[in-house]
Design an enzyme around this catalytic site. Structure first.
Site, PDB file in Angstrom:
ATOM      1  N   ASP A  69     -16.245 -13.525 -42.075  1.00  0.00           N
ATOM      2  CA  ASP A  69     -15.511 -14.797 -42.056  1.00  0.00           C
ATOM      3  C   ASP A  69     -15.451 -15.325 -43.482  1.00  0.00           C
ATOM      4  O   ASP A  69     -16.484 -15.422 -44.149  1.00  0.00           O
ATOM      5  CB  ASP A  69     -16.215 -15.818 -41.135  1.00  0.00           C
ATOM      6  CG  ASP A  69     -15.302 -16.995 -40.783  1.00  0.00           C
ATOM      7  OD1 ASP A  69     -14.701 -17.587 -41.713  1.00  0.00           O
ATOM      8  OD2 ASP A  69     -15.182 -17.315 -39.594  1.00  0.00           O
ATOM      9  N   CYS A 126      -6.132 -23.875 -33.846  1.00  0.00           N
ATOM     10  CA  CYS A 126      -6.898 -25.079 -33.497  1.00  0.00           C
ATOM     11  C   CYS A 126      -6.761 -26.167 -34.551  1.00  0.00           C
ATOM     12  O   CYS A 126      -6.804 -27.353 -34.244  1.00  0.00           O
ATOM     13  CB  CYS A 126      -8.368 -24.738 -33.340  1.00  0.00           C
ATOM     14  SG  CYS A 126      -8.677 -23.538 -32.070  1.00  0.00           S
TER      15      CYS A 126
END
Ligand code: ZN
Length: 249
Positions: A60, A186
Site C-alpha cells: 500500500d 470511497c
C-alpha cells in the site's frame, strides 16, 4: 511443526475437521499477498494474522489519514500520517508475534507483482481502483495463483474468487471486460464502516478455505451484498470465451 503453544493458540481451528492440524500447518506454511491496507485490507490482515498465516506481504503506497479511521480498523489514531503498511505492522505484530511480515510501501510494478504473486499461496485484493485489480488479475493468471477479490462502496459490496488452476474459473476481466477507472471510490462517495468489515472478513474466510482446501471457495460465483436491504444475492460467473485476458489460457 506447530509448537505446543501454537497448538493451543489455534485449537479452535484444529477442532474443526475441515482444518485440523494439517490445515493449520498449511496456514503456517502459506504466504499471502494483500494488496491494499485500507477498509477491506484491515479485517483481511487482522484475521489472517490471528489465524496463523505464516507470512503476510502487504502492499500500500498511502499514509494513514484521519478520514480512514472510521473504517480501516487496523490503523490506530496514533498512527495518522504514518505509512499504512507500517501502521498495520504495529498492530499485526501485537496481535501475533509469530508471523512474518514483508512491507511494500508502494504500488507494485508489473514485474514486482508477478514476482510476489508467484511466491504467494493466495493474493487478496482490496484496493480502491480498477487498474490495480486488472494488474493483480493478470499476475495471478500468469502465475496460477488464486485471487480473492472484493469491493465495497456506499452500502453495497461484492466478493468472488478467481482460481486459474481450475479450467472452469473465470477471471476478473471476464466479469469486468473493460477498464473503467471512473468507478466510484470511497474517497468520493462514502462507505458505511461495518460494510468493509463484512466483505473483508469474508475475504479472509475464503482465503483460509483456499489454503486449507476446506469447503467450496467462491469460484464461478459472485456474491453481492445489499447492506440497506440486508440481502445477499449469488450470481453465477462463467468464463467468457472472448475474454481478452484469459481466453487463450
Ligand atoms: Zn477472463
Amino acid at each position: 511443526m506447530l509448537t505446543d503453544s501454537q497448538l493451543l493458540r489455534y485449537s479452535r481451528h484444529i477442532f474443526l475437521p475441515d482444518i485440523d492440524v494439517t490445515g493449520q500447518q498449511a496456514l503456517a506454511d502459506s504466504r499471502v499477498l494483500v494488496l491494499g491496507a485500507g477498509g477491506l485490507g484491515s479485517p483481511v490482515l487482522m484475521y489472517l494474522a490471528t489465524s496463523g498465516v505464516g507470512h503476510l506481504v502487504i502492499s500500500d503506497p498511502d499514509v494513514v489519514d484521519e478520514s480512514n479511521l472510521q473504517r480501516q480498523i487496523v490503523h490506530r489514531a496514533d498512527q495518522v500520517d504514518r505509512l499504512k503498511v507500517e501502521s498495520a505492522a504495529v498492530q499485526l505484530r501485537a496481535m501475533n508475534p509469530d508471523i512474518e511480515l514483508t512491507l511494500q510501501p508502494h504500488t507494485l510494478s508489473s514485474e514486482q507483482l508477478h514476482e510476489q504473486a508467484a511466491a504467494a499461496t493466495v493474493v487478496v485484493v482490496g484496493t480502491d481502483n480498477f487498474a490495480s485489480r486488472y494488474a493483480a488479475n493478470q499476475a495471478c493468471l500468469d502465475t496460477s495463483t488464486p485471487l480473492v477479490s472484493a469491493a465495497a462502496i456506499g452500502w453495497e459490496g461484492q466478493i468472488s474468487v478467481f482460481d486459474s488452476r481450475r479450467d472452469d474459473s473465470p477471471c476478473f476481466a471476464c466479469l469486468y471486460p473493460k477498464g473503467d477507472d471512473t468507478a466510484l471510490n470511497c474517497a468520493e462517495s462514502g462507505v458505511v464502516s461495518p460494510l468493509v468489515g463484512v466483505l473483508g472478513s469474508y475475504q479472509a474466510l475464503e482465503t483460509l478455505k483456499v489454503i486449507t482446501g476446506a469447503g467450496h471457495p467462491l469460484v464461478g460465483r459472485l456474491q453481492v451484498f445489499d447492506g440497506l436491504a440486508g440481502q445477499w444475492q449469488t450470481l453465477t460467473l462463467n468464463r467468457q470465451p472472448a475474454c481478452p485476458v484469459c481466453a487463450r489460457r
